[in-house]
Structure formats: structure tokens, C-alpha cells
Design a protein around this motif. Structure first.
Motif, PDB file in Angstrom:
ATOM      1  N   THR A 134       3.278 -11.914  12.698  1.00 38.36           N
ATOM      2  CA  THR A 134       3.367 -10.649  11.964  1.00 38.36           C
ATOM      3  C   THR A 134       2.967  -9.473  12.844  1.00 38.36           C
ATOM      4  O   THR A 134       3.320  -8.333  12.549  1.00 38.36           O
ATOM      5  N   GLU A 135       2.226  -9.726  13.898  1.00 39.38           N
ATOM      6  CA  GLU A 135       1.824  -8.672  14.814  1.00 39.38           C
ATOM      7  C   GLU A 135       2.745  -8.603  16.027  1.00 39.38           C
ATOM      8  O   GLU A 135       2.451  -7.909  16.996  1.00 39.38           O
TER       9      GLU A 135
ATOM     10  N   THR B 283      13.246  -0.253   9.243  1.00 43.44           N
ATOM     11  CA  THR B 283      11.992   0.300   8.736  1.00 43.44           C
ATOM     12  C   THR B 283      11.379   1.183   9.816  1.00 43.44           C
ATOM     13  O   THR B 283      11.378   0.824  10.994  1.00 43.44           O
TER      14      THR B 283
ATOM     15  N   GLY C  59       8.019   4.047  10.603  1.00 41.82           N
ATOM     16  CA  GLY C  59       6.750   4.575  10.120  1.00 41.82           C
ATOM     17  C   GLY C  59       5.959   5.233  11.229  1.00 41.82           C
ATOM     18  O   GLY C  59       6.287   5.112  12.418  1.00 41.82           O
TER      19      GLY C  59
ATOM     20  N   ASP D 176       1.668   7.141  11.966  1.00 47.91           N
ATOM     21  CA  ASP D 176       0.339   7.501  11.481  1.00 47.91           C
ATOM     22  C   ASP D 176       0.129   8.998  11.696  1.00 47.91           C
ATOM     23  O   ASP D 176       0.351   9.511  12.802  1.00 47.91           O
TER      24      ASP D 176
ATOM     25  N   THR E 127      -0.807   6.485   6.912  1.00 46.20           N
ATOM     26  CA  THR E 127       0.461   5.929   7.380  1.00 46.20           C
ATOM     27  C   THR E 127       1.547   6.123   6.335  1.00 46.20           C
ATOM     28  O   THR E 127       1.304   5.944   5.139  1.00 46.20           O
ATOM     29  N   THR E 128       2.730   6.480   6.797  1.00 40.35           N
ATOM     30  CA  THR E 128       3.898   6.573   5.923  1.00 40.35           C
ATOM     31  C   THR E 128       4.986   5.673   6.479  1.00 40.35           C
ATOM     32  O   THR E 128       5.287   5.719   7.679  1.00 40.35           O
ATOM     33  N   ILE E 129       5.577   4.844   5.590  1.00 41.51           N
ATOM     34  CA  ILE E 129       6.607   3.875   5.973  1.00 41.51           C
ATOM     35  C   ILE E 129       7.876   4.157   5.168  1.00 41.51           C
ATOM     36  O   ILE E 129       7.821   4.463   3.972  1.00 41.51           O
TER      37      ILE E 129
ATOM     38  N   GLY F 291       7.019  -4.054   4.004  1.00 42.89           N
ATOM     39  CA  GLY F 291       6.124  -3.271   3.169  1.00 42.89           C
ATOM     40  C   GLY F 291       5.066  -2.592   4.000  1.00 42.89           C
ATOM     41  O   GLY F 291       4.691  -1.435   3.762  1.00 42.89           O
ATOM     42  N   THR F 292       4.544  -3.303   4.980  1.00 43.68           N
ATOM     43  CA  THR F 292       3.654  -2.735   5.991  1.00 43.68           C
ATOM     44  C   THR F 292       4.238  -3.093   7.343  1.00 43.68           C
ATOM     45  O   THR F 292       4.715  -4.215   7.552  1.00 43.68           O
ATOM     46  N   LEU F 293       4.197  -2.163   8.271  1.00 42.01           N
ATOM     47  CA  LEU F 293       4.798  -2.372   9.587  1.00 42.01           C
ATOM     48  C   LEU F 293       3.726  -2.205  10.655  1.00 42.01           C
ATOM     49  O   LEU F 293       3.239  -1.102  10.883  1.00 42.01           O
ATOM     50  N   PRO F 294       3.327  -3.298  11.313  1.00 39.06           N
ATOM     51  CA  PRO F 294       2.298  -3.183  12.348  1.00 39.06           C
ATOM     52  C   PRO F 294       2.813  -2.428  13.554  1.00 39.06           C
ATOM     53  O   PRO F 294       4.014  -2.446  13.845  1.00 39.06           O
TER      54      PRO F 294
END
Length: 755
Positions: A451-452, A562, A564, A566, A605-607, A646-649
Motif C-alpha cells: 500500500t506504500e 487519483t 492529491g 497536502d 490533504t485533498t484527494i 480513498g487515501t493515496l500515500p
């Protein structure tokens, strides 16, 4: 159910039946030879060369073995390069079993697709089951000829199953002995943060001016975290080589000699097995035990050459073996100047091993290019014809061998001018442990960290790299922690490499745009500093637009994206992030899709994920931000990926500098000479990497640094560029010597805007 047995007693023994013996038993592919070399006289033409044994051998999917016993000159001819876009061609051999004995194997070029805006050319696939891939050729846009470094040989097939020890192998290029080719494979990044996948590549030629004629050196070669084949050091002798730099995965040490002004490579010593004599402890068996403990194999047999009991009697050919008791080593000499071979005793006898299904040989020796064969029958018969290298995981056909004899081969080059060589010890690791293999795979491949490890489409998401000079005109030190400001205007809208304003509605002062550092829970990183005051001079939307563009690669098509970042902005600013898709037309770029999202949390953070998939009509993808009203603060960790998250590292791009070098570059031009008054004087400089003119137009000019355009007897200094280089010229003020020095910069200027 139908059961077929080849061949029953009194069955017809035909050529078709003989070929079928190998189907699903022997892997189809190239086993030796079929080397693709650039033809020295004909452009876009390749020769097919035999291997070291003077033959080329492959097996088709129908089990047919096809052998060429001589080189094939001008075997295939490629189509000329596209003037704008790269492509990859696949070279194949094709033979379909037929009852006509006059039919022969043919050789073809499968031309790769040229896609407008494609960042990564697609590799064509085999057209039918009768084709065997011989290699790939990277055809560079606008190139007039093919270089040997553009040729990527196919990995040789094997009738054994090899682990990653067979990957990342280094060899001297068959077509150019001044280059080293390293085969594809995976390895861990130097900081342990991710697993890197290397697709294979060539080194650059050694051209060190300090390399004297006739001089010999030893070089360490490996793959960097940036996925480039690099040298990691050199020394006058093999023993003097020091440890490599920490960001290079070293795979081989190579002997180089300069003759007739050209440095060529000869001997390659495989370093992928983590052994060295200097690293062994007093009891060398401990090192092998550590290797066994970290491997996927169950049993270990070691011979430290404390005596000669491990050498099968009467098996030494063309040489002599003696014990060096002081070194606890096997001293090997040649009696005829030829290759020396010797056979071990049975490595299974006297152990708890019932049968052998897999094994791996590892060795600590001074022998360069050490190879071996094996037999499961006796020390004198039944040896394989294929030679293996230490570190290869070998599958024994049938998996029921009850004996295992190893025949080591020491090349004749080791005995030049009467020299001797040594083996200090060797080990044989035997039989796979399935549970251990599973556990090791999870650990080694970092599955828990996947995931990272999402590939980041933005190579400069922390605004770290700036080709553009500061207010003083000087380039910023990437490692600097100091705040640096950069001049930005309609004429020079470039920001950090890859980023630029495509629409400006702000009064831009000397401190409006800068690079700073920001500390957070994830550590300290660089960031973009903005202080924008709107001037409402822009018609229409009245916002400032900042973009990072990439070509629409084949891997993006049909997928969502996707994006995003910070933000740490003062309250009151109006910021939006978005993803736009452009199609290239005769009249310019036309937007085919746009997705946007307002930045509600100005400190966070905005994605954004696209609503629709990437269109096949799109040529360019833009990741953009818009700024309205007064915006003051920082932006960092800009990242984008293929897929819906949903979250993007935020992930690191290992080859960021190589990617960004296609967007911008700067350098210095200097030339002196005599010119007539009014005559044009100047020259060109080749870029380090072709520029991405598929993303926009190319601007070239002075850096406006303090040392820029230092000239004598020259007027009207001008700059022009294409994707391959920049031309600097001037007119002579008088008929006299002229000196022209100019600091230049070149940027890809995006056309249109995502807003």
C-alpha cells in the motif's frame, strides 16, 4: 480421460511424435545463440549471431528444435524511426511444423505501435504460437540508425526452473564489447523502503581520459535506485576494488582494457551471491549455514577442502589439484592450457536426503566465470550438456534423483602464462522447503508494504528539483534547506521541474513563488511556497492555474486516476485541484474531460478521483491546481496514481531526475574563433535527454545569471532549440577573434490551460 504415452512398443516413430516428446516438458524459447547485433554497414538492419559454442538453438511451442550453425548477416531490417515518437519492435523467429522438408525457419520484425503522446511505448506481442522472441529493439524517435544499446536480448530459456538468482545477470554485450548488459530482475531499494523492478539495460561506454593505452582496470557494475546500469567504482586490480556506493545494487565486477583508444570488457565475475573470501569467518561452514537459514532450501552439504576426499578419483582433466593447507584451499593448475574440469563425490551419500528435486551450488573461489554441470548417475557419465553458474536454483527433472555429482569447469583464461587459481570452499543447498519459501517471499517482496508502494505519476511532487534559477539567476542546491525565491511571469511561467503556471491572475513579486521546507508527522520535506495576490487582469475565470502534465501512456487507458496534495494555506484562499485530459488536434490541444474538487481543508490533504476512465482519445493528462483570491502558504506531497484510492500515500519516484530531464535543462555554451564582421558564429549543445515536445512547445534562452552571455566581439546572441538540443549563435561585431559564452536554459512550455 485419454492417456498418451510416448512412445509405446511398436508405435510409429515419426518426426511429429519425436517433437511431441518435448511439449510441456521443455520450455519453448532460445537456449543458446540467436544474438541480435547491429549490422555495421546497413542502417536499421540486424545480424543474428551464434553463441559461444558456434551454434544457435531454440525450441518452438511444438517441441521442434531449430539450430543455426553459422551467423546470419542482415537477417532482419526494421522500418525507419518515426520523426516524433519512440517505439519498440519485437524480433522473432517463426517455424510451424510441416510435412514439407523444404520449409525453413524465418525471421521477422513485429513493429511496435506508435501512439501519439505515449510516454512508454508498448511492446508488441507474438502473433501466433509458432513464434519465439529473440529480443526487442528500442527505436528512438528521429534516429537515423540503431545503436547496440537499443537492442535488448531475450532472456535465455532453461530446462530448469531458476529463482531470482538467474535475474540481474551481467554480461558483455555480444554486439559491442564496450558495453555491459544486465538482464531484468527485482531487488530491494538501498534504503529498504520498496522493491524495485528493473527491465534490463546497458551501461555507457567507458571514456575516461585518464585511461592509458594498454591499461587494465577492474570495475564494479550494478543497478542504481534510479534503475540505471552504473559503475560503482574501479581499481587497478581486482583485489583493490572497494565497497560500492550505498545506492547501487552491485551484480558483477568486470575487467576492462583500453586498446586502440577504446575501452572493452572481457571477464565478468558474478557477485550476486553474497560471498567474498574476506567476509568469511574462521569456520567457513558458518557462512553457508547462515545462507541456508535465509533461503528456501532444506539441506546443506559443504566441502571446505581440508582434504581431497570430496573429489571423485580419476576425474581431473587437463590439470592438477593440490591442497594448500596454509589457506585451506584447493590449488588448481593446468597441464595443457585448456579448461580444467573435476568432479565431486556424491553429495547425497551419507546424508538424510532421500531424493533431490532442487539444488543450488554456491562457491567461494578466485575463479572468474566458474560454471558446472551435474549428473544424477555417476561421476563419469550422465552429465548435463547445459552449463550452470553458482547461484542458480536448478530443478532436477523428475525430482527423484538419489545421487548428485557436480562437475566444475575452470576456464583456460585462469591459467594464462602458467598461473594457478584457487577454490576455498563450496556448498550445495538441496531441496525446497515450501513453507519457508512462502514466508521468505512475503518478507523479501514486502507484500505488507504494497500500500506504500503505489507508483507515483508525479516525479516532482515535493517541488524538490528546480532547473529554473533563483532571483539571482543561480540554480538552487537540491539538498539546501534554505528558502529560495524564483522569478515567475507570463514570459517565464516555469516553476519546479514539470510544474508551470498556464494561466496567471496575480501580481507576482520577487517573493511570490519559492521553495521551502516543511516538517510534519511524516518528517521534513521540501514544498512549494506561494504568496499570490489577484490582480483581476485575466479575462474569464480570473484564477491562476498551475499544472503538471504527462503523456497518456497505454497503462492509463481505461483506468481511473487519483490525484492529491497536502496544503498548509492561510484561511480565505480559494483552491481547487483537478485532472484534465487533452486530445491533440490540428488546431491545438482540446480538453476531452475534466474533474475538479475544491480544497475545503486548507490545512490537510485533498484527494480527487476521476469520475470516468482515461479516454483512448486523450494524448495528454494534466494534474492541476487553481488559486483564486489571496493564497498564501505551502503545497507539498503532490501525488497521482492509476486507480481509485480513498487515501493515496505519498511515494518516492526513484528515477525522478531522469523523468524530469525531459521537461527542462540548463547548461553553458562556450566557443571561440575568428569571424568576419556581420558573420554568424556559434554552435549546438545536445541535451542530456530528448525533451517532451509532445506536451508543448520548447523555449530556449539565457538563464539571466550573473555570468550569462559573457562574450567578446559578439552581438545579437540568440537561442533556438528542438527536442534534441539547443543552438547558440551571435553575429561578429568586427572582423576579429570572437568569444561566445552563454548560460542557457530550455523548458517545455505547456500550450493551453486546464481551466
Amino acid at each position: 480421460m485419454v492417456q498418451n504415452i510416448t512412445t509405446r512398443y511398436r508405435d510409429f516413430d515419426t518426426s511429429e511424435v519425436q517433437n511431441q516428446r518435448f511439449i510441456n516438458v521443455v520450455e519453448s524459447g532460445v537456449y543458446s545463440g540467436y544474438e541480435l547485433n547491429v549490422n555495421g554497414g546497413l542502417a536499421y538492419t540486424l545480424d543474428i549471431k551464434t553463441g559461444p559454442a558456434g551454434v544457435s538453438t531454440l525450441v518452438t511451442s511444438e517441441g521442434v528444435v531449430v539450430t543455426e550453425t553459422s551467423d546470419l548477416a542482415a537477417a532482419v531490417k526494421l522500418q525507419v524511426a518515426d520523426p516524433t515518437f519512440d517505439r519498440i519492435d519485437l524480433i522473432v523467429a517463426e517455424y510451424s511444423y510441416t510435412t514439407n522438408p523444404a520449409d525453413v525457419q524465418t525471421y521477422k520484425v513485429l513493429r511496435g505501435p506508435v501512439q501519439s503522446g505515449s510516454g512508454s511505448p508498448e511492446v508488441p506481442t507474438l502473433q501466433n504460437a509458432y513464434q519465439v522472441a529473440l529480443g526487442q529493439v528500442y527505436v528512438r524517435a528521429g534516429a537515423n540508425y540503431i545503436l547496440q544499446s537499443d537492442v535488448r536480448p531475450a532472456i535465455k530459456a532453461s530446462w530448469t526452473v531458476s529463482s531470482e538468482w538467474g535475474d540481474l545477470r551481467a554480461e558483455v554485450s555480444s554486439g559491442n564489447s564496450s558495453l555491459i548488459y544486465i538482464y531484468p530482475g527485482i531487488f530491494g531499494k538501498s534504503d529498504g523502503s520498496e522493491v524495485l523492478e528493473f527491465s534490463g539495460g546497458y551501461s555507457t561506454a567507458i571514456s575516461d581520459g585518464t585511461f592509458s593505452e594498454g591499461e587494465t582496470r577492474w570495475y564494479l557494475f550494478g543497478v542504481s535506485d534510479g534503475l540505471q546500469v552504473v559503475t560503482a567504482g574501479w581499481a587497478p586490480t581486482e583485489s583493490a576494488l572497494s565497497e560500492a556506493s550505498t545506492d547501487v545494487f552491485v551484480v558483477a565486477k568486470v575487467k576492462a582494457t583500453k586498446a586502440a583508444g577504446i575501452v572493452t570488457f572481457s571477464q565478468v565475475v558474478d557477485l550476486r551471491v553474497p560471498f567474498s573470501r574476506a567476509g568469511f569467518r574462521q569456520d567457513e561452514a558458518i557462512k553457508y549455514q547462515e545462507l541456508l537459514g535465509n533461503s528456501t532450501l532444506r539441506y546443506l552439504r559443504v566441502d571446505e577442502f581440508e582434504d581431497l576426499d570430496g573429489i571423485a578419483p580419476n576425474t581431473v582433466l587437463n590439470g592438477a589439484l593440490t591442497l594448500n593447507t596454509a589457506e585451506s584451499a584447493l590449488e588448481i593448475s593446468s597441464t595443457s592450457g585448456s579448461d580444467v574440469t573435476f568432479v565431486t563425490t556424491d553429495r547425497v551419500y551419507g546424508s538424510r536426503i532421500n531424493t533431490v528435486d532442487h539444488f543450488m551450488v554456491v562457491a567461494d573461489s578466485l575463479v572468474q566465470n566458474l560454471t558446472f554441470t551435474y549428473s544424477t548417475v555417476s561421476p563419469s557419465t550422465g552429465f548435463t550438456t547445459q552449463q550452470y553458474r553458482p547461484g542458480e536454483l536448478i530443478r532436477v527433472p523428475g525430482g527423484t534423483a538419489r545421487r548428485l555429482y557436480i562437475k566444475f569447469l575452470i576456464p583456460s583464461a585462469e591459467f594464462f602464462a602458467g598461473a594457478t587459481t584457487r577454490m576455498f570452499s563450496y556448498g550445495v543447498l538441496i531441496n525446497l522447503d515450501n513453507s519457508g519459501k512462502s514466508a521468505l517471499s512475503i518478507s523479501e517482496l514486502g507484500i505488507g508494504d504494497l500500500t506504500e508502494s503505489v507508483p507515483n505519476l508525479i516525479a516532482n511532487g515535493d517541488f524538490y528539483f528546480w532547473t529554473k534559477g533563483t532571483i539571482q539567476g543561480k540554480p538552487v542546491d537540491p539538498a539546501s534547506q534554505a528558502l529560495a525565491y524564483f522569478p515567475v511571469s507570463e514570459e517565464s511561467p516555469y516553476l519546479a521541474d514539470g510544474w508551470q503556471f498556464t494561466q496567471i491572475n496575480a501580481s507576482l513579486g520577487s517573493t511570490s513563488v519559492g521553495r521551502t521546507t516543511v516538517s510534519g508527522v511524516d518528517g521534513t520535506s521540501t514544498a512549494l511556497y506561494l504568496d499570490l495576490q489577484p490582480d483581476n487582469s485575466e479575462q474569464g475565470s480570473g484564477v491562476t492555474v498551475m499544472e503538471y502534465r504527462i503523456p497518456r501512456a497505454a497503462a492509463l487507458t481505461g483506468n481511473r486516476l487519483t490525484f492529491g496534495a497536502d496544503f498548509d494555506l492561510a484561511d480565505g484562499g480559494s483552491v481547487t485541484i483537478g485532472i484534465a485530459q487533452f486530445q491533440r488536434t490540428a488546431s491545438g490541444l482540446v480538453k476531452v474531460a475534466t474533474d475538479t474538487r475544491a480544497v475545503v481543508r486548507t490545512k490537510g490533504t485533498t484527494i480527487l478521483t476521476t469520475q470516468a476512465v482515461v479516454s483512448s482519445n486523450a494524448d495528454v493528462v494534466s494534474f492541476f491546481m487553481t488559486f483564486a483570491d489571496t493564497v498564501s502558504g505551502t503545497v507539498r506531497h503532490a501525488r497521482a496514481a492509476v486507480g481509485e484510492f480513498g487515501t493515496l500515500p505519498n511515494t518516492y519516484v526513484p528515477n525522478a531526475e531522469a523523468v524530469l530531464s525531459t521537461y527542462a535543462e540548463r547548461g553553458t555554451f562556450f566557443q571561440t574563433g575568428f569571424a568576419e564582421a556581420g558573420g554568424v558564429f556559434g554552435g549546438g549543445v545536445q541535451f542530456g535527454a530528448p525533451k517532451r515536445t509532445d506536451l508543448g512547445t520548447l523555449d530556449a534562452g539565457s538563464t539571466n545569471a550573473a555570468t550569462a552571455s559573457v562574450t567578446s566581439n559578439a552581438d545579437n546572441v540568440t537561442f533556438s532549440a528542438d527536442r534534441f538540443g539547443v543552438i547558440v549563435s551571435a553575429t561578429a561585431a568586427a572582423s576579429a577573434n570572437i568569444s561566445l559564452q552563454a548560460d542557457w536554459q530550455a523548458f517545455v512550455r505547456y500550450t493551453g490551460t486546464a481551466q
